[in-house]
Design an enzyme around this catalytic site. Structure first.
Site, short mmCIF file in Angstrom:
data_model
loop_
_atom_site.label_atom_id
_atom_site.label_comp_id
_atom_site.label_asym_id
_atom_site.label_seq_id
_atom_site.Cartn_x
_atom_site.Cartn_y
_atom_site.Cartn_z
N HIS A 1 62.91 -33.36 -20.81
CA HIS A 1 63.76 -34.48 -20.36
C HIS A 1 65.03 -34.39 -21.07
O HIS A 1 65.04 -33.91 -22.29
CB HIS A 1 62.91 -35.57 -21.28
CG HIS A 1 63.82 -36.82 -21.21
ND1 HIS A 1 63.18 -38.00 -20.12
CD2 HIS A 1 64.46 -37.50 -22.00
CE1 HIS A 1 64.26 -39.03 -20.14
NE2 HIS A 1 65.05 -38.83 -21.51
N CYS A 2 66.10 -34.52 -20.43
CA CYS A 2 67.61 -34.55 -21.05
C CYS A 2 68.13 -35.59 -21.25
O CYS A 2 68.31 -36.47 -20.16
CB CYS A 2 68.51 -33.50 -19.86
SG CYS A 2 69.83 -33.07 -20.38
#
Length: 320
Positions: free
Chosen positions: A169-170
């Site tokens: 998850h960025c």
């Protein structure tokens, strides 16, 4: 057990509706990205090289300034295009109707719930693929979503859902990076690295003369501050992005996600490693004309199962 799905893969846009805990931080990161772009644009184009193009009247002396300005805008366009594709493209969600079907006992399929015949542990099952062939795949079960999940699928605690072939998850893109937007994420890294490297080199002469200009007052303090800030920021990002590019290049060529690194170390042969060329095509597709554009051809989406994120070919020696 048999897995079937009736609806085509969902390639719709993700409008930030699923992220919760890090959403505010993510929006701040988006603002930071565009702030850095704005500062760099002002320093490179407005202050440093743009005026030289017009001053020299598009003659031989303007070739270098013109080349830098054109390259800057081209990379910036590709960077922003890739960025928006990562931000808004759904990384891949498990279809609602996806799940194991017990064919040898129809009564059991109708009377037993999914959690009763699919355990949280991974199981090997036979999948019916879109081309009519069958492949043995590992099937998992998510206790938080209370549903089965395809191979390489993981639950994201930020988005509160299972993501197909989840990499991470960025917060920079307010989205997960998964099967259906991983290529766009890699292109965003690539074009951001090239842009920041270009900016660093373009601003290097002014940075070298920074203290002399400040002492002689030959340049306005505002321009000096913007140039200095843009050079330092672009240099820092270029160096850090180089490390990320090297890491993700290695992951792509070995057909591994960030989450799977530890699992791969424990295996003698990584089951998804099909060779560098095929590993690359599993992410970027077979259409060479679109390799470096944040797009997929319809043929690649239809013919490369890994781009859909629901099934993945494995090495023949592992299957045996």
């Amino acid at each position: 057990m048999d897995h079937r799905w009736t609806h085509p893969p969902d390639l719709t846009m993700n409008a930030f509706t699923l992220c919760t805990g890090l959403r505010v931080l993510g929006y701040a990161m988006v603002a930071i990205v565009f702030s850095i772009v704005s500062v760099s644009y002002y320093a490179v184009v407005v202050i440093s090289w743009g005026p030289l193009v017009f001053r020299d009247g598009f003659g031989l002396r303007s070739i270098l300034p013109l080349s830098i300005v054109v390259a800057f805008h081209l990379l910036l366009a590709l960077l922003i295009w890739s960025y928006f594709m990562v931000v808004f493209r759904d990384p891949g969600t498990v279809p609602e109707n996806w799940g194991p079907i017990v064919e040898d006992n129809p009564d059991m399929a109708s009377s037993v719930t999914l959690s009763e015949y699919v355990t949280p542990e991974t199981r090997v099952s036979t999948w019916s693929t879109s081309d009519g062939t069958e492949r043995r795949q590992e099937v998992g079960y998510c206790t938080r979503c209370q549903s089965s999940k395809p191979p390489r699928c993981h639950h994201c605690s930020v988005c509160q859902r299972c993501v197909l072939k989840m990499d991470h998850h960025c917060v920079w893109v307010v989205n997960c990076v998964g099967a259906r937007n991983y290529k766009f994420f890699l292109l965003f890294l690539l074009y951001t690295f090239l842009e920041t490297t270009l900016d660093t080199l373009a601003l290097l002469p002014r940075f070298i003369n920074f203290f002399g200009d400040a002492k002689n007052h030959s340049t306005s303090p505002g321009h000096l501050a913007v140039t200095f800030l843009a050079f330092v920021i672009n240099l820092a990002f270029a160096l850090s992005l180089l490390c990320f590019l090297v890491m993700h290049t290695s992951l792509v060529l070995s057909n591994t996600t960030t989450i799977e690194v530890y699992e791969k170390k424990r295996s003698v042969r990584w089951k998804y490693d099909l060779g560098k060329r095929e590993n690359f095509e599993q992410v970027f597709g077979k259409n060479k004309a679109l390799w470096f554009l944040p797009l997929f051809s319809k043929e690649d989406i239809a013919n490369i199962p890994s781009l859909q994120g629901l099934e993945f070919p494995v090495r023949s020696d592992i299957e045996a």
